[in-house]
Write a protein that holds these residues in place. Structure first.
Motif, PDB file in Angstrom:
ATOM      1  N   VAL A 292    -117.587  58.206  60.142  1.00  0.00           N
ATOM      2  CA  VAL A 292    -118.294  58.963  61.183  1.00  0.00           C
ATOM      3  C   VAL A 292    -117.436  59.170  62.429  1.00  0.00           C
ATOM      4  O   VAL A 292    -117.932  59.594  63.467  1.00  0.00           O
ATOM      5  CB  VAL A 292    -119.649  58.304  61.554  1.00  0.00           C
ATOM      6  N   LYS A 293    -116.146  58.844  62.307  1.00  0.00           N
ATOM      7  CA  LYS A 293    -115.201  59.010  63.430  1.00  0.00           C
ATOM      8  C   LYS A 293    -115.717  58.313  64.683  1.00  0.00           C
ATOM      9  O   LYS A 293    -115.774  58.885  65.778  1.00  0.00           O
ATOM     10  CB  LYS A 293    -114.913  60.476  63.686  1.00  0.00           C
ATOM     11  N   CYS A 294    -116.117  57.056  64.493  1.00  0.00           N
ATOM     12  CA  CYS A 294    -116.704  56.253  65.560  1.00  0.00           C
ATOM     13  C   CYS A 294    -115.689  56.055  66.697  1.00  0.00           C
ATOM     14  O   CYS A 294    -114.552  55.675  66.466  1.00  0.00           O
ATOM     15  CB  CYS A 294    -117.126  54.894  64.982  1.00  0.00           C
ATOM     16  N   GLU A 295    -116.124  56.320  67.922  1.00  0.00           N
ATOM     17  CA  GLU A 295    -115.306  56.124  69.119  1.00  0.00           C
ATOM     18  C   GLU A 295    -115.481  54.677  69.601  1.00  0.00           C
ATOM     19  O   GLU A 295    -116.453  54.010  69.229  1.00  0.00           O
ATOM     20  CB  GLU A 295    -115.754  57.103  70.205  1.00  0.00           C
ATOM     21  N   PRO A 296    -114.565  54.191  70.448  1.00  0.00           N
ATOM     22  CA  PRO A 296    -114.672  52.794  70.924  1.00  0.00           C
ATOM     23  C   PRO A 296    -115.993  52.460  71.618  1.00  0.00           C
ATOM     24  O   PRO A 296    -116.436  51.316  71.583  1.00  0.00           O
ATOM     25  CB  PRO A 296    -113.500  52.670  71.904  1.00  0.00           C
ATOM     26  N   ASP A 297    -116.636  53.441  72.239  1.00  0.00           N
ATOM     27  CA  ASP A 297    -117.889  53.191  72.954  1.00  0.00           C
ATOM     28  C   ASP A 297    -119.123  53.468  72.094  1.00  0.00           C
ATOM     29  O   ASP A 297    -120.225  53.576  72.604  1.00  0.00           O
ATOM     30  CB  ASP A 297    -117.950  54.035  74.225  1.00  0.00           C
ATOM     31  N   GLU A 298    -118.928  53.560  70.774  1.00  0.00           N
ATOM     32  CA  GLU A 298    -120.032  53.862  69.858  1.00  0.00           C
ATOM     33  C   GLU A 298    -120.227  52.749  68.839  1.00  0.00           C
ATOM     34  O   GLU A 298    -119.341  51.948  68.587  1.00  0.00           O
ATOM     35  CB  GLU A 298    -119.753  55.178  69.111  1.00  0.00           C
ATOM     36  N   VAL A 299    -121.422  52.759  68.247  1.00  0.00           N
ATOM     37  CA  VAL A 299    -121.824  51.808  67.210  1.00  0.00           C
ATOM     38  C   VAL A 299    -122.279  52.615  65.996  1.00  0.00           C
ATOM     39  O   VAL A 299    -122.874  53.689  66.148  1.00  0.00           O
ATOM     40  CB  VAL A 299    -122.990  50.926  67.724  1.00  0.00           C
ATOM     41  N   VAL A 300    -122.020  52.084  64.811  1.00  0.00           N
ATOM     42  CA  VAL A 300    -122.498  52.740  63.597  1.00  0.00           C
ATOM     43  C   VAL A 300    -123.955  52.351  63.365  1.00  0.00           C
ATOM     44  O   VAL A 300    -124.309  51.168  63.405  1.00  0.00           O
ATOM     45  CB  VAL A 300    -121.648  52.331  62.371  1.00  0.00           C
ATOM     46  N   VAL A 301    -124.793  53.358  63.126  1.00  0.00           N
ATOM     47  CA  VAL A 301    -126.186  53.130  62.754  1.00  0.00           C
ATOM     48  C   VAL A 301    -126.325  53.542  61.295  1.00  0.00           C
ATOM     49  O   VAL A 301    -125.884  54.616  60.894  1.00  0.00           O
ATOM     50  CB  VAL A 301    -127.139  53.951  63.656  1.00  0.00           C
ATOM     51  N   PHE A 302    -126.903  52.651  60.497  1.00  0.00           N
ATOM     52  CA  PHE A 302    -127.081  52.845  59.055  1.00  0.00           C
ATOM     53  C   PHE A 302    -128.574  52.792  58.780  1.00  0.00           C
ATOM     54  O   PHE A 302    -129.236  51.808  59.103  1.00  0.00           O
ATOM     55  CB  PHE A 302    -126.340  51.728  58.316  1.00  0.00           C
ATOM     56  N   SER A 303    -129.103  53.875  58.197  1.00  0.00           N
ATOM     57  CA  SER A 303    -130.560  53.976  58.080  1.00  0.00           C
ATOM     58  C   SER A 303    -130.978  54.641  56.785  1.00  0.00           C
ATOM     59  O   SER A 303    -130.170  55.326  56.143  1.00  0.00           O
ATOM     60  CB  SER A 303    -131.103  54.780  59.254  1.00  0.00           C
ATOM     61  N   TRP A 304    -132.264  54.469  56.437  1.00  0.00           N
ATOM     62  CA  TRP A 304    -132.791  55.128  55.255  1.00  0.00           C
ATOM     63  C   TRP A 304    -134.294  55.302  55.366  1.00  0.00           C
ATOM     64  O   TRP A 304    -134.962  54.610  56.124  1.00  0.00           O
ATOM     65  CB  TRP A 304    -132.422  54.395  53.972  1.00  0.00           C
ATOM     66  N   ILE A 305    -134.761  56.297  54.619  1.00  0.00           N
ATOM     67  CA  ILE A 305    -136.191  56.587  54.520  1.00  0.00           C
ATOM     68  C   ILE A 305    -136.548  56.528  53.041  1.00  0.00           C
ATOM     69  O   ILE A 305    -135.874  57.148  52.214  1.00  0.00           O
ATOM     70  CB  ILE A 305    -136.527  57.994  55.069  1.00  0.00           C
ATOM     71  N   VAL A 306    -137.582  55.786  52.704  1.00  0.00           N
ATOM     72  CA  VAL A 306    -138.032  55.677  51.313  1.00  0.00           C
ATOM     73  C   VAL A 306    -139.238  56.583  51.127  1.00  0.00           C
ATOM     74  O   VAL A 306    -140.193  56.538  51.913  1.00  0.00           O
ATOM     75  CB  VAL A 306    -138.392  54.222  50.942  1.00  0.00           C
ATOM     76  N   TRP A 307    -139.162  57.395  50.080  1.00  0.00           N
ATOM     77  CA  TRP A 307    -140.223  58.341  49.725  1.00  0.00           C
ATOM     78  C   TRP A 307    -140.744  58.018  48.328  1.00  0.00           C
ATOM     79  O   TRP A 307    -140.006  57.433  47.526  1.00  0.00           O
ATOM     80  CB  TRP A 307    -139.668  59.770  49.715  1.00  0.00           C
ATOM     81  N   PRO A 308    -141.963  58.417  48.002  1.00  0.00           N
ATOM     82  CA  PRO A 308    -142.482  58.167  46.653  1.00  0.00           C
ATOM     83  C   PRO A 308    -141.699  58.921  45.567  1.00  0.00           C
ATOM     84  O   PRO A 308    -141.588  58.450  44.443  1.00  0.00           O
ATOM     85  CB  PRO A 308    -143.922  58.674  46.700  1.00  0.00           C
ATOM     86  N   SER A 309    -141.138  60.090  45.925  1.00  0.00           N
ATOM     87  CA  SER A 309    -140.409  60.917  44.953  1.00  0.00           C
ATOM     88  C   SER A 309    -139.574  61.941  45.716  1.00  0.00           C
ATOM     89  O   SER A 309    -139.756  62.112  46.933  1.00  0.00           O
ATOM     90  CB  SER A 309    -141.402  61.676  44.058  1.00  0.00           C
ATOM     91  N   ARG A 310    -138.697  62.613  45.000  1.00  0.00           N
ATOM     92  CA  ARG A 310    -137.922  63.672  45.656  1.00  0.00           C
ATOM     93  C   ARG A 310    -138.846  64.809  46.107  1.00  0.00           C
ATOM     94  O   ARG A 310    -138.649  65.390  47.179  1.00  0.00           O
ATOM     95  CB  ARG A 310    -136.846  64.220  44.723  1.00  0.00           C
ATOM     96  N   GLU A 311    -139.831  65.121  45.295  1.00  0.00           N
ATOM     97  CA  GLU A 311    -140.770  66.174  45.656  1.00  0.00           C
ATOM     98  C   GLU A 311    -141.491  65.826  46.959  1.00  0.00           C
ATOM     99  O   GLU A 311    -141.672  66.677  47.833  1.00  0.00           O
ATOM    100  CB  GLU A 311    -141.779  66.411  44.528  1.00  0.00           C
ATOM    101  N   ALA A 312    -141.919  64.564  47.085  1.00  0.00           N
ATOM    102  CA  ALA A 312    -142.588  64.120  48.310  1.00  0.00           C
ATOM    103  C   ALA A 312    -141.619  64.193  49.488  1.00  0.00           C
ATOM    104  O   ALA A 312    -142.008  64.567  50.605  1.00  0.00           O
ATOM    105  CB  ALA A 312    -143.111  62.696  48.144  1.00  0.00           C
ATOM    106  N   ARG A 313    -140.341  63.856  49.258  1.00  0.00           N
ATOM    107  CA  ARG A 313    -139.323  63.945  50.313  1.00  0.00           C
ATOM    108  C   ARG A 313    -139.148  65.391  50.767  1.00  0.00           C
ATOM    109  O   ARG A 313    -139.119  65.683  51.957  1.00  0.00           O
ATOM    110  CB  ARG A 313    -138.001  63.399  49.811  1.00  0.00           C
ATOM    111  N   ASP A 314    -139.004  66.298  49.816  1.00  0.00           N
ATOM    112  CA  ASP A 314    -138.790  67.705  50.173  1.00  0.00           C
ATOM    113  C   ASP A 314    -139.962  68.239  50.998  1.00  0.00           C
ATOM    114  O   ASP A 314    -139.764  68.869  52.039  1.00  0.00           O
ATOM    115  CB  ASP A 314    -138.590  68.553  48.916  1.00  0.00           C
TER     116      ASP A 314
END
Length: 118
Positions: free
Chosen positions: A58-80
């Motif tokens: 993510v080309k993190c700069e010295p004054d930045e932090v990496v945020v790692f996240s996710w969203i769980v959905w019942p299915s791809r159709e529900a996600r879309d």
């Protein structure tokens, strides 16, 4: 099995509170539109790599932090369907997209089908 949207972004260290506010709003909106869970993680042990790493990705700069996240959905159709509804949600209309607490151009994201879940 469920479906997962994952993303990694660099966030300015001094914008943590702003990011949390946006993350809480986003979680509420996505859950209202069908997400099973939303998980946001502030990096505190994310090493630099020699060939590749999350900060390099993510080309993190010295004054930045990496945020790692996710969203769980019942299915791809529900996600879309849920993503489409979330993007049209009135609660996001009040958020100033030009004042995001991260650089969206360096966001890495994707959708994933579960292959193992225990």
């Amino acid at each position: 099995m469920s479906y997962v949207d994952g993303y990694v972004i660099p966030v300015a260290k001094d914008k943590k509170a702003e990011y949390i506010k946006l993350a809480e709003l986003s979680a509420e909106v996505f859950k209202d539109h069908g997400a099973l869970s939303v998980v946001e993680n502030w990096g505190d042990d994310v090493p630099e790599g020699k060939v590749t790493s999350l900060p390099m990705a993510v080309k993190c700069e010295p004054d930045e932090v990496v945020v790692f996240s996710w969203i769980v959905w019942p299915s791809r159709e529900a996600r879309d369907k849920g993503n489409e509804a979330a993007m049209a949600d009135e609660r996001f209309k009040d958020w100033d997209m030009s004042a995001m607490p991260f650089d969206g151009k360096r966001m890495i994201f994707g959708g994933f089908s579960n292959i193992v879940q225990m």
